[in-house]
Design a protein around this motif. Structure first.
Motif, PDB file in Angstrom:
ATOM      1  N   VAL A 219       0.845  -1.232   0.302  1.00  0.00           N
ATOM      2  CA  VAL A 219       0.229   0.425   0.233  1.00  0.00           C
ATOM      3  C   VAL A 219       1.070   1.818  -0.144  1.00  0.00           C
ATOM      4  N   ASP A 220       1.031   2.348  -0.473  1.00  0.00           N
ATOM      5  CA  ASP A 220       1.703   3.265  -0.602  1.00  0.00           C
ATOM      6  C   ASP A 220       0.779   4.377   0.815  1.00  0.00           C
ATOM      7  N   ARG A 221       1.955   4.389   1.454  1.00  0.00           N
ATOM      8  CA  ARG A 221       1.899   5.192   2.312  1.00  0.00           C
ATOM      9  C   ARG A 221       1.180   6.645   2.588  1.00  0.00           C
ATOM     10  N   THR A 222       2.518   7.392   1.645  1.00  0.00           N
ATOM     11  CA  THR A 222       2.118   8.758   1.255  1.00  0.00           C
ATOM     12  C   THR A 222       1.045   8.917   0.738  1.00  0.00           C
ATOM     13  N   LYS A 223       0.330   8.216  -0.014  1.00  0.00           N
ATOM     14  CA  LYS A 223      -0.964   8.388  -0.973  1.00  0.00           C
ATOM     15  C   LYS A 223      -2.338   7.929  -0.346  1.00  0.00           C
ATOM     16  N   TYR A 224      -2.089   7.283   1.675  1.00  0.00           N
ATOM     17  CA  TYR A 224      -3.109   7.089   1.975  1.00  0.00           C
ATOM     18  C   TYR A 224      -2.417   6.804   3.559  1.00  0.00           C
ATOM     19  N   PRO A 225      -2.164   8.260   3.717  1.00  0.00           N
ATOM     20  CA  PRO A 225      -1.728   8.344   5.097  1.00  0.00           C
ATOM     21  C   PRO A 225      -2.983   7.651   6.431  1.00  0.00           C
ATOM     22  N   ALA A 226      -4.186   7.597   6.000  1.00  0.00           N
ATOM     23  CA  ALA A 226      -4.400   7.502   7.235  1.00  0.00           C
ATOM     24  C   ALA A 226      -4.692   5.506   7.849  1.00  0.00           C
TER      25      ALA A 226
ATOM     26  N   ARG B  47      -7.756  15.188   6.262  1.00  0.00           N
ATOM     27  CA  ARG B  47      -7.504  16.349   7.345  1.00  0.00           C
ATOM     28  C   ARG B  47      -7.628  16.966   8.597  1.00  0.00           C
ATOM     29  N   THR B  48      -8.849  16.018   7.946  1.00  0.00           N
ATOM     30  CA  THR B  48     -10.222  16.813   9.872  1.00  0.00           C
ATOM     31  C   THR B  48      -9.421  15.766  10.863  1.00  0.00           C
ATOM     32  N   ILE B  49      -9.811  14.458  10.200  1.00  0.00           N
ATOM     33  CA  ILE B  49      -9.034  13.730  11.186  1.00  0.00           C
ATOM     34  C   ILE B  49      -7.882  14.314  11.849  1.00  0.00           C
ATOM     35  N   GLU B  50      -6.967  14.354  11.286  1.00  0.00           N
ATOM     36  CA  GLU B  50      -5.887  14.047  11.281  1.00  0.00           C
ATOM     37  C   GLU B  50      -5.857  16.259  11.947  1.00  0.00           C
ATOM     38  N   HIS B  51      -6.410  16.930  12.247  1.00  0.00           N
ATOM     39  CA  HIS B  51      -6.818  18.334  12.875  1.00  0.00           C
ATOM     40  C   HIS B  51      -7.099  17.673  14.119  1.00  0.00           C
ATOM     41  N   SER B  52      -8.161  16.829  14.745  1.00  0.00           N
ATOM     42  CA  SER B  52      -9.466  16.424  15.589  1.00  0.00           C
ATOM     43  C   SER B  52      -8.122  15.677  16.242  1.00  0.00           C
ATOM     44  N   LEU B  53      -7.556  14.661  15.531  1.00  0.00           N
ATOM     45  CA  LEU B  53      -6.499  13.873  16.693  1.00  0.00           C
ATOM     46  C   LEU B  53      -5.107  14.698  17.494  1.00  0.00           C
ATOM     47  N   ALA B  54      -5.179  16.209  17.031  1.00  0.00           N
ATOM     48  CA  ALA B  54      -4.303  16.749  17.782  1.00  0.00           C
ATOM     49  C   ALA B  54      -4.551  17.827  18.322  1.00  0.00           C
ATOM     50  N   ARG B  55      -6.013  17.493  18.456  1.00  0.00           N
ATOM     51  CA  ARG B  55      -6.279  18.292  19.390  1.00  0.00           C
ATOM     52  C   ARG B  55      -7.173  18.040  20.000  1.00  0.00           C
TER      53      ARG B  55
END
Length: 384
Positions: A299-306, A347-355
């Motif tokens: 799996v391309d982990r950069t293309k699919y960071p989730a 990006r929403t997931i990353e934002h929410s996890l960071a906060r």
């Protein structure tokens, strides 16, 4: 043999409809007692009539009156509200609860069914993603078996059946979803229509979008950890575009067992319902000559960071995966409504996890708080 009495939660969705297909194929084995739906009261009413259901529940209370009117000339009892869904999961004389609900809404009925000691046929992966520790503890305490319906976990379950030796690795296969051949640049402008066009599987909208971002695959890794007690480092994901090998298990001697078949959910559904036996499905035949090549890739982990985000949530434990799920549910709904672009889901997931406020040893109330916080943060980020 006595027929199994079923409560089917989410009967109007993709898994629910296919579960009823299995019941139709095996009328001597199953009896449908309880049906629930979110808001599709018309189909729910038709199903309740067709299967002479004892109880029908509509989660959206605004749909109660039309459902009640539609079933007024029957003996079917009609209820409304999410609490009623959890109550019917625990109550009555049903032996098996099929949880085919979508999202966080599936957790409370899972908990209720397990506390009542029911056999749980589980398609609602969020129950384990959000509250895996609590869910597995309740299953053990109440000796309530959990049978997986997800095709990947059903495959692993089938490969482990009869084995007594430890596993070296669980290999979860991944179709790559509807956008697997898109470049990173093309993903930036992927449309809802493109993301919903899965090449192999016919699924509901939410899971098809989750499949395109690989959030779904990340959730399946978390689910596999809880179902099979396997640590994150012993679970790997392999891209397999043909969706014929549903997943594999590697053992300590190097042997690998795989479960193969057509991409059709009726097989894992029937296996969960009838285990340890198998259904008779005379029309189901796999043609190897029609699939002369089975391919596998990283799996391309950069293309699919989730995918890596999910692994990180699994390692962190506590409420991390609950936060990821809540944010994802808000972002996917926004994308389907045309209110955000496809890349903004992750990006929403990353934002929410960071906060997020992280709770290491959560109670069910802590999960509810983490879910609510994630949804608020995601909505603010997306300006909803």
């Amino acid at each position: 043999m006595e027929r199994q009495r079923l409560a089917l939660l989410g009967s109007t969705g993709s898994i629910g409809v296919q579960t009823l297909d299995i019941v139709r194929e095996n009328p001597d084995l199953f009896e449908v007692r309880v049906l629930t739906a979110h808001r599709n009261w018309e189909l729910l009413a038709a199903q309740a009539r067709a299967f002479d259901a004892d109880t029908a529940v509509i989660a959206d209370e605004r749909c109660y009156e039309p459902l009640r009117a539609a079933l007024a000339d029957t003996d079917t009892k009609v209820y409304a509200g999410e609490e009623a869904v959890a109550q019917v999961a625990a109550g009555g004389d049903t032996q098996v609860v099929v949880n085919a609900l979508v999202g966080y809404a599936g957790l409370a009925p899972t908990v209720a069914a397990l506390r009542a000691g029911k056999k749980l046929a589980l398609a609602n992966k969020e129950s384990l993603v959000v509250g895996g520790e609590t869910v597995m503890r309740l299953a053990a305490e109440h000796r309530a078996p959990i049978l997986p319906i997800d095709s990947e976990h059903s495959a692993i379950f089938q490969c482990l059946s009869g084995e007594q030796s430890p596993v070296r690795r669980l290999i979860v296969t991944c179709s790559g979803g509807s956008l697997r051949d898109f470049t990173r640049e093309q993903l930036e402008t992927a449309t809802v229509e493109q993301a919903l066009r899965h090449p192999q599987w016919h699924m509901g909208a939410k899971i098809t979008i989750d499949s395109s971002t690989l959030v779904n695959k990340g959730f399946e890794v978390i689910e596999a950890h809880w179902l099979f007690g396997t640590p994150a480092e012993k679970i790997s994901v392999l891209l397999h575009p043909q969706s014929v090998v549903h997943s594999m298990v590697e053992f300590e001697d190097g042997a690998i067992k795989a479960q193969l078949g057509t991409p059709d959910m009726r097989m894992p559904i029937s296996y969960a319902l009838l285990y340890p036996r198998r259904a008779r499905r005379p029309d189901e035949h796999f043609d190897f000559l029609a699939h002369p090549q089975l391919t596998f890739a990283e799996v391309d982990r950069t293309k699919y960071p989730a995918l890596d985000i999910a692994y990180d949530c699994l390692r962190r434990g506590g409420t991390a995966a609950c936060t990821m799920n809540g944010a994802n549910e808000v972002a996917v709904a926004a994308f389907l409504a045309g209110r955000c672009r496809w890349p903004e889901i992750v990006r929403t997931i990353e934002h929410s996890l960071a906060r997020a406020t992280h709770t290491a040893a959560p109670t069910l109330d802590d999960y509810a708080a983490a879910d609510a916080e994630a949804r608020r943060t995601a909505a603010e980020y997306l300006h909803l």
